[in-house]
Motif scaffolding. Sequence first.
Motif, PDB file in Angstrom:
ATOM      1  N   GLN A 294       0.707  -1.223  -0.095  1.00 51.07           N
ATOM      2  CA  GLN A 294       0.026   0.008   0.113  1.00 51.07           C
ATOM      3  C   GLN A 294       0.897   1.051  -0.062  1.00 51.07           C
ATOM      4  O   GLN A 294       0.250   2.530  -0.207  1.00 51.07           O
ATOM      5  CB  GLN A 294      -1.052   0.178   1.124  1.00 51.07           C
ATOM      6  CG  GLN A 294      -1.948  -1.218   1.237  1.00 51.07           C
ATOM      7  CD  GLN A 294      -2.912  -0.856   0.056  1.00 51.07           C
ATOM      8  OE1 GLN A 294      -3.454   0.158  -0.423  1.00 51.07           O
ATOM      9  NE2 GLN A 294      -3.223  -2.108  -1.017  1.00 51.07           N
ATOM     10  N   GLY A 296       2.483   4.221  -1.122  1.00 52.33           N
ATOM     11  CA  GLY A 296       2.526   4.940  -2.456  1.00 52.33           C
ATOM     12  C   GLY A 296       1.067   4.906  -3.416  1.00 52.33           C
ATOM     13  O   GLY A 296       0.982   5.396  -4.207  1.00 52.33           O
ATOM     14  N   ARG A 297       0.269   3.821  -2.746  1.00 56.95           N
ATOM     15  CA  ARG A 297      -1.048   3.734  -3.223  1.00 56.95           C
ATOM     16  C   ARG A 297      -2.095   4.768  -3.005  1.00 56.95           C
ATOM     17  O   ARG A 297      -1.705   5.383  -1.848  1.00 56.95           O
ATOM     18  CB  ARG A 297      -1.610   2.256  -3.395  1.00 56.95           C
ATOM     19  CG  ARG A 297      -0.601   1.099  -3.581  1.00 56.95           C
ATOM     20  CD  ARG A 297      -0.104   1.060  -4.897  1.00 56.95           C
ATOM     21  NE  ARG A 297      -1.136   1.097  -5.869  1.00 56.95           N
ATOM     22  CZ  ARG A 297      -1.221   0.495  -7.228  1.00 56.95           C
ATOM     23  NH1 ARG A 297       0.285   0.587  -7.643  1.00 56.95           N
ATOM     24  NH2 ARG A 297      -2.109   0.435  -7.871  1.00 56.95           N
ATOM     25  N   ASN A 298      -3.364   4.619  -3.274  1.00 53.51           N
ATOM     26  CA  ASN A 298      -4.328   5.532  -2.866  1.00 53.51           C
ATOM     27  C   ASN A 298      -4.022   6.842  -3.271  1.00 53.51           C
ATOM     28  O   ASN A 298      -4.591   7.729  -2.239  1.00 53.51           O
ATOM     29  CB  ASN A 298      -4.627   5.096  -1.392  1.00 53.51           C
ATOM     30  CG  ASN A 298      -6.012   5.785  -0.893  1.00 53.51           C
ATOM     31  OD1 ASN A 298      -7.061   5.489  -1.422  1.00 53.51           O
ATOM     32  ND2 ASN A 298      -5.923   6.313   0.174  1.00 53.51           N
ATOM     33  N   THR A 403      -8.321   7.086  -7.767  1.00 60.49           N
ATOM     34  CA  THR A 403      -6.990   6.856  -6.981  1.00 60.49           C
ATOM     35  C   THR A 403      -6.038   6.733  -7.987  1.00 60.49           C
ATOM     36  O   THR A 403      -6.052   5.804  -8.972  1.00 60.49           O
ATOM     37  CB  THR A 403      -6.997   5.829  -6.061  1.00 60.49           C
ATOM     38  OG1 THR A 403      -7.395   4.751  -6.556  1.00 60.49           O
ATOM     39  CG2 THR A 403      -8.209   6.337  -4.890  1.00 60.49           C
ATOM     40  N   HIS A 405      -1.310   6.033  -8.125  1.00 64.33           N
ATOM     41  CA  HIS A 405      -0.139   5.679  -7.102  1.00 64.33           C
ATOM     42  C   HIS A 405       1.338   6.560  -7.697  1.00 64.33           C
ATOM     43  O   HIS A 405       1.292   6.802  -8.607  1.00 64.33           O
ATOM     44  CB  HIS A 405      -0.037   4.086  -7.354  1.00 64.33           C
ATOM     45  CG  HIS A 405       0.429   3.803  -8.557  1.00 64.33           C
ATOM     46  ND1 HIS A 405      -0.261   3.490  -9.745  1.00 64.33           N
ATOM     47  CD2 HIS A 405       1.654   3.431  -9.172  1.00 64.33           C
ATOM     48  CE1 HIS A 405       0.715   3.218 -10.757  1.00 64.33           C
ATOM     49  NE2 HIS A 405       1.815   2.960 -10.247  1.00 64.33           N
ATOM     50  N   GLN A 407       5.667   5.598  -7.544  1.00 59.36           N
ATOM     51  CA  GLN A 407       6.700   4.460  -6.978  1.00 59.36           C
ATOM     52  C   GLN A 407       7.984   5.143  -7.147  1.00 59.36           C
ATOM     53  O   GLN A 407       8.133   6.034  -8.306  1.00 59.36           O
ATOM     54  CB  GLN A 407       6.383   3.131  -7.660  1.00 59.36           C
ATOM     55  CG  GLN A 407       6.375   3.203  -9.127  1.00 59.36           C
ATOM     56  CD  GLN A 407       5.907   1.917  -9.651  1.00 59.36           C
ATOM     57  OE1 GLN A 407       4.917   1.368  -9.214  1.00 59.36           O
ATOM     58  NE2 GLN A 407       6.840   1.490 -10.409  1.00 59.36           N
ATOM     59  N   THR A 486      -1.378   8.669   0.166  1.00 57.04           N
ATOM     60  CA  THR A 486      -0.348   7.691  -0.151  1.00 57.04           C
ATOM     61  C   THR A 486       0.575   6.823   0.786  1.00 57.04           C
ATOM     62  O   THR A 486       0.874   5.863   0.449  1.00 57.04           O
ATOM     63  CB  THR A 486       0.799   8.311  -1.047  1.00 57.04           C
ATOM     64  OG1 THR A 486       1.357   9.568  -0.355  1.00 57.04           O
ATOM     65  CG2 THR A 486       0.383   8.654  -2.428  1.00 57.04           C
TER      66      THR A 486
END
Length: 547
Positions: A294, A296-298, A403, A405, A407, A486
């Motif tokens: 999770q 770096g996501r959302n 949403t 992301h 990375q 994030t």
Amino acid sequence: MDAAKQINKVNEYDYVIVGAGSAGSVLANRLSEDGTSKVLVLEAGGTDKNFWIQVPIGYGKIFHDQRVNWKYVTEPDPNLDGLQMYWPRGKVLGGSSSINAMVYVRGHRMDYNDWGAVAPGWGWGDVEPLFRRMENWDGGPDQRRGGVGPLSVFDPAAEIHPLTKTYLQATAQSGIPQNPDYNGAEMEGSTVYQITTKDGFRASAARSYLWPARKRSNLDVQTRAHVNRILLDGKRAVGVEYRQKGRYIIAHARREVILCGGAVNSPQLLQLSGIGPAAVLQKYGLHVVHDAPQVGRNLQDHLGADYMFRAKVPSLNEQLRPLLGKLRVGLQYVLARKGPLSLSLNQGGGFVRLNDASDRPDLQLYFSPVSYTRAPVGTRPLMSPDPFPGFLLGFNPCKPTSTGHLQIRSADPTIAPEIHANYLDTQHDRDLMLAGMRLIRKITDTPAFKSVIDAEMSPGLDVSSDDDLNAYIRQKCWTVFHQCGTCRMGHDPATSVVDERLRVHGIQRLRVADASIFPTIPTGNTNAPAIMVGEKASDLIRQDARA
């Protein structure tokens, strides 16, 4: 450790705070209040003692200034016909609170009830006292607003441009009532935006929290200090490694490391330190300390669009563009700390509920009594208004459901990460953007606005069908600079990065406290909630230290 690195110094502190931005400045102040806890704050940028930072409207000058700005650019967005978005983020004491438009919005109470559902202790009843604690509201304290806090909140209603008054008349004529305090009992209505200024100067988090604390002997603030990685002993954070003036330095933390780098830098640093999606880390040769998919996501943000109009009456363009006009407003500011330089360009706005079934506003409005022709990414400063009288009227959906992301793209900490914003990925968001375009036309089709509008210059009256308006949105939309989510907070490690006490799941003595922890994006601007997170984090950390 890289054998080629020479560590020049090793220091020890109780708390190491990475980032002196909106939340980091708060934590620097609160954690050093006891006079005994030794606190280190590491800021990758430099000092905020810059004229254009302290002058409120000066953010137009530093919008593209790499000395105080990370100047991120997103990857091409397939939902926006390949558009790349410019994301200015503060790289300076105060972080983005030193370069933002200063609009102060707490958010809607239901936003925080949503937070509390996934992170107990973050409901409206829990955070509302923190907003009052941090506020020095010039409207006078009451049961809803704070009046003695560090952060000055100014109501500029008496100083707005005549066109902003026209905007308020027009919204009333279109059925949107005026709300004198959207941070009070109710949020809905058109309004003059409250701003974080004091005596004509920007009241950033640094000026409000960090400046008063820097005289304390137990607080050490280091600028131009770029943190490369978190130091871990197994799954326990013990410090950080940073680079300053070409030297590598280690700072050990006896108690905790706290990341306050924001929605881009905090997840990036976690990944660089081996905490993140295993496949991404392995791709760049990083040792996986903790597989945390999770991180770096959302990623969420508010996406906006606007209309530009040529006016029949004077706007701020005539004051801010010609040399003589600049001299006049400059003199007004120097002598009295008044006039356009003491305010934000976003003078008016408000919150509108389009759907009767909604439990909070659907759209946020923005009115600026100035116009500037938007140019390609990163090429035009905001303080180059058009050579004719004009103004902007725009909006954004309050609760987007799309949403993205981010990375790392390299193990090198100086290289910006990949940012995939993924705007307009849901039908909900696309429908609200179109509804917003229709609402602006309704507002400008009122007697008040008809009396001052000479022409709709963008998108133009010929752009009227759903297909044409949607195409315009994809090509001309813009970020409202509200990136968050994030390092999402929640009690379930499968869907979040930190728990309700902001502790990174799976890692001891490591917390994140900034806008990256927002479970969902708030209704409104994000700076006030980020400062509130700093206040809440300081309470949690001190409670745990006493346990």
